[in-house]
Design an enzyme around this catalytic site. Structure first.
Site, PDB file in Angstrom:
ATOM      1  N   ASP A  87       0.874  -1.164   0.000  1.00 15.91           N
ATOM      2  CA  ASP A  87       0.000   0.000   0.000  1.00 15.91           C
ATOM      3  C   ASP A  87       0.918   1.222   0.000  1.00 15.91           C
ATOM      4  O   ASP A  87       2.111   1.120   0.317  1.00 15.91           O
ATOM      5  CB  ASP A  87      -0.938  -0.002   1.212  1.00 15.91           C
ATOM      6  CG  ASP A  87      -2.118   0.951   0.989  1.00 15.91           C
ATOM      7  OD1 ASP A  87      -2.059   1.779   0.058  1.00 15.91           O
ATOM      8  OD2 ASP A  87      -3.095   0.869   1.749  1.00 15.91           O
TER       9      ASP A  87
HETATM   10  C1  BGC Z   1      -4.891   3.424   0.092  1.00 13.45           C
HETATM   11  C2  BGC Z   1      -5.000   2.456  -1.072  1.00 13.45           C
HETATM   12  C3  BGC Z   1      -4.766   3.188  -2.360  1.00 13.45           C
HETATM   13  C4  BGC Z   1      -3.413   3.867  -2.299  1.00 13.45           C
HETATM   14  C5  BGC Z   1      -3.073   4.657  -3.532  1.00 13.45           C
HETATM   15  C6  BGC Z   1      -3.607   4.215   0.050  1.00 13.45           C
HETATM   16  O1  BGC Z   1      -3.591   5.213   1.007  1.00 13.45           O
HETATM   17  O2  BGC Z   1      -4.964   2.712   1.301  1.00 13.45           O
HETATM   18  O3  BGC Z   1      -6.248   1.836  -1.067  1.00 13.45           O
HETATM   19  O4  BGC Z   1      -4.861   2.302  -3.435  1.00 13.45           O
HETATM   20  O5  BGC Z   1      -3.397   4.770  -1.204  1.00 13.45           O
HETATM   21  O6  BGC Z   1      -3.841   5.799  -3.613  1.00 13.45           O
END
Ligand code: BGC
Length: 746
Positions: free
Chosen positions: A223
């Site tokens: 993530d």
């Molecule tokens: C979120 C993800 C997301 C990623 C990219 C993160 O903060 O938890 O779900 O895909 O950011 O934006």
């Protein structure tokens, strides 16, 4: 591209750089090696492709997962997947970051709106369908967030303290089903720690379970910002660090390989996984054009499949064209149709109920309250009440303002804004039927539920929600959604209540496997609306439950079918649900668990058969002692019904031929266990006879009490009660162990 050869050609420095992202959304490019970059993009209920400095393209917003889950329609999810995949191709996006499948442990989790269900089977089946659709267009998905990321509070640091059985039965299966059925190109690991270890550096999670046990063949990415120790991450199986360290980690990776603290094979494997993904997308590029008009129409149609009719007293709905309807509430004008954070779409065209209301019948509109904040406006309220007093029926468009639920923080309570509850209550005193339409990503308390005539749950239904809601209100569409989560009466009824969001950077999943209806139904607790619940404008009759056999081995499994007839006068769809209840007593288990669902589309008078194939997993629980799923011999009840609380038919079936679990022989094993187990019963009776007789004659108690004491008495206690030596106890333990081993070899 020959991936293996290309990896061999790369220098250590190039490889160290390849395992992190570039410019937030890209993989690294090495043109001289023939390796292009690819872009990934958020979603997954639309395309959130970023460009320039924080700009997002305009695209079509489909229902959020909380809504689309209510369709229980794998075909619909697959179709949405195809559309998203085509949009990605048109926009040159290689991977869409979703679906998000974390289990809704508490109604307060800020991201529940983009998660599918409280039930792992539903989350697994629906996400597998979406993935199938996207990937059929040769675009990757990234199922997220693996794993046990069920709240936003301290999401980047907190530790989810969960026992293994609970992980295996509740928090893993959505990922497991999707991996086994649809092989997502990528898995996104979560921010949080699990029992102290960050997901981004957990070899058990990312390699043993994901790859070795489930057979995952794709790439694991972090993530955004989830990496703590990059070296440990590579060794654990985290291929791609997103958005990357901006090069900061490159030197330490090189050093770790040179010093032998990270094997070059592990780094090569990570690079190869990334290159395979890049190559897959690039070599399978398709010519597509993104037609927002056409996709908008699909989003409207999808929304119609997701709306759940929760209450319809005296058939207050559908509304008739000639009725004078007072539309009230700011959400009629500006529907809340998506959630905040990384899934937020720059929507193509949002349709409000108000903008299309004219097509349906005579209406008035009064704002009543702002959809953005919890603030009573006396003037707006007065006007709304006055207009409502003149109407035949009152429809209130209520819901949660954007700031009430979002990525990055959790909700503080389960209530609607007080100003909305107040106005709804006032409207119910006018003596006119009141219908409430809800726009929310997660359950709300409904203090007025008994006083209103109708409740329509629209969730966050995407950019077409206004039109879909009007179609349902006026009966142009027969509602067919059912809840993919329970609606408790109040927050404190929720099983996680005492342990959410945790303290000391830890959240204890103390409720174990008793999540959602698994808890409410086992406790026989009153809920506002149960899991799987939803009404239709027509009626369905269930009949003729059949099981292919009454007794079977776990590996044979069983087929169950039931006939469903549309007994009403309009076409409709029914979501038939199958639950399994374990009667064997082999473990503490929820009173029943969903193991099948099926959506039937029925014309008036038509009958169709819902058929379910149950395999051994449908009956099994996860036995941590043997490290495997276990379906004990004995009886199980198959329940088929309309919701978790409306079971229409049941059938008793029996599993035979499973290996009984042998008792674990230590001085602490209870005599009762030894006397019950087929592996030790006879031997124990023989070997213990003299001790038991002595114990019986020594004890000046009733036979019932003696039996109970013996049953729960550990072997070692013979020492205290009968002055048996330690050596003798050790010899009994050794003998018993040998005996069990012999039995197992038979
Ligand atoms: C979120 C993800 C997301 C990623 C990219 C993160 O903060 O938890 O779900 O895909 O950011 O934006």
């Amino acid at each position: 591209m020959d991936v293996e050869k290309t990896v061999k050609k790369m220098t250590l420095e190039e490889k160290a750089k390849a395992v992190e992202g570039n410019l937030v959304w890209f993989t690294q490019a090495y043109p001289e090696l023939g390796i292009p970059e690819i872009q990934v993009s958020d979603g997954p209920h639309g395309l959130r492709k970023m460009y320039g400095e924080g700009k997002t393209i305009t695209s079509v917003c489909f229902p959020a997962a909380s809504a689309s889950a209510c369709s229980f329609d794998t075909e619909l999810l697959e179709e949405i997947g195809h559309t998203l995949g085509k949009e990605c191709q048109a926009e040159n996006v290689g991977v869409i970051l979703g679906p998000a499948v974390n289990i809704k442990r508490s109604p307060l989790c800020g991201r529940n709106f983009e998660y599918i269900s409280e039930d792992p089977y539903v989350a697994g089946k629906l996400s597998a369908a979406l993935i199938r659709g996207v990937q059929a267009e040769n675009v990757g998905t990234s199922i997220k967030h693996f794993a046990a990321n069920n709240q936003e509070f301290e999401r980047m640091y907190g530790s989810s303290e969960v026992d293994e059985r609970t992980l295996r039965e509740i928090y893993f299966p959505a990922f497991e089903i999707a991996v086994k059925e649809s092989q997502p190109w990528t898995v996104m690991c979560s921010y949080n720690r699990i029992n102290g270890t960050y997901s981004s550096e957990n070899p058990w999670l990312l390699t043993d379970v994901l790859r070795k046990e489930w057979g995952f063949e794709g790439l694991v990415m972090s993530d955004w910002g989830a990496v703590s120790d990059r070296i440990a991450g590579i060794a654990a199986g985290l291929d791609l660090d997103m958005p990357g360290s901006g090069g900061v980690n490159n030197a330490s990776i090189v050093k770790a390989v040179q010093e032998g603290t990270l094997s070059e094979e592990a780094l090569d494997a990570a690079v190869a996984n990334i290159l395979r993904m890049v190559d897959r997308f690039v070599s399978g590029r398709k010519e597509e054009t993104f037609d927002p008009e056409a996709d908008h129409a699909k989003a409207v149609d999808a929304a119609k499949e997701c709306i759940v009719l929760l209450k319809n007293e005296e058939k207050v709905l559908p509304l008739a064209k000639e009725e004078k309807v007072a539309l009230i509430g700011g959400f009629a004008e500006s529907p809340r149709y998506q959630g905040g954070g990384s899934s937020h779409i720059n929507s193509f065209r949002v349709v409000s109920a108000l903008s299309v209301a004219e097509r349906y019948g005579a209406f008035t509109y009064n704002r009543g309250f702002s959809p953005e904040k919890d603030e009573t406006d006396e003037e707006l309220q007065k006007e709304a009440l006055a207009a409502a007093a003149e109407a035949d029926k009152i429809v209130v468009f209520a819901g949660l303002p954007d700031v009430f639920e979002s990525e990055a923080y959790d909700r503080e309570h389960m209530q609607l804004p007080a100003c909305q509850n107040r106005l709804i209550t006032q409207l119910t005193t006018l003596g006119k039927p009141v219908i409430v339409v809800l726009h929310n990503g997660s359950p709300v308390e409904m203090p007025w539920a008994d006083d209103v005539a109708g409740i329509v749950e629209a969730y966050l239904g995407g950019e077409g929600i206004g039109e879909a809601v009007m179609d349902v209100l006026y009966g142009h569409v027969n509602p067919s959604g059912k809840l993919a989560e329970s609606f408790p009466r109040k927050l404190s009824d929720n099983p996680s209540y005492l342990n959410f969001p945790g303290t000391g950077h830890k959240v204890n999943y103390a409720e174990g496997v008793f999540v959602g209806y698994r808890y409410y139904d086992t406790k026989q607790m009153d809920v506002r609306f149960p899991f799987g619940y939803g009404l239709s404008y027509t009626d369905f009759r269930y009949a003729n439950l059949r099981v292919s056999r009454d007794s079977f081995t776990a590996s044979e499994g069983v087929t169950v079918s039931v006939d469903v007839t549309n007994t009403g006068d309009r076409a409709g769809k029914e979501i038939v649900q199958l639950y399994v209840a374990d009667r064997t007593g082999s473990a503490v288990r929820p009173v029943h668990e969903l193991k099948g669902f099926c959506k039937l589309s029925l014309e008036p008078g038509e009958t169709k058969t819902a058929t379910f194939k149950l395999d051994s997993r449908a009956f099994a629980w996860y036995d941590t002692e043997s490290g495997d799923w276990y379906a004990a011999n004995g009886s199980y009840t198959i329940e088929v019904g309309r919701s978790s609380r409306q079971i229409e038919y049941t059938a008793e079936v029996h599993i035979i031929g499973s290996r009984e679990k042998p008792p674990v022989i230590t001085p602490d094993v209870q005599l009762g266990e030894l006397l019950q187990s087929p592996y030790t019963r006879e031997y124990t009776m023989e070997r213990m006879k003299k001790y038991m007789d002595r114990f019986r004659s020594n004890a000046n108690e009733t036979e019932e009490m003696v039996e109970a004491v013996v049953r729960f008495m550990p072997l070692r206690s013979l020492r205290s009660f009968l002055q048996i030596t330690n050596e003798e106890i050790d010899s009994i333990v050794t003998d018993l162990k040998e005996h069990v081993e012999k039995q197992l070899q038979k």
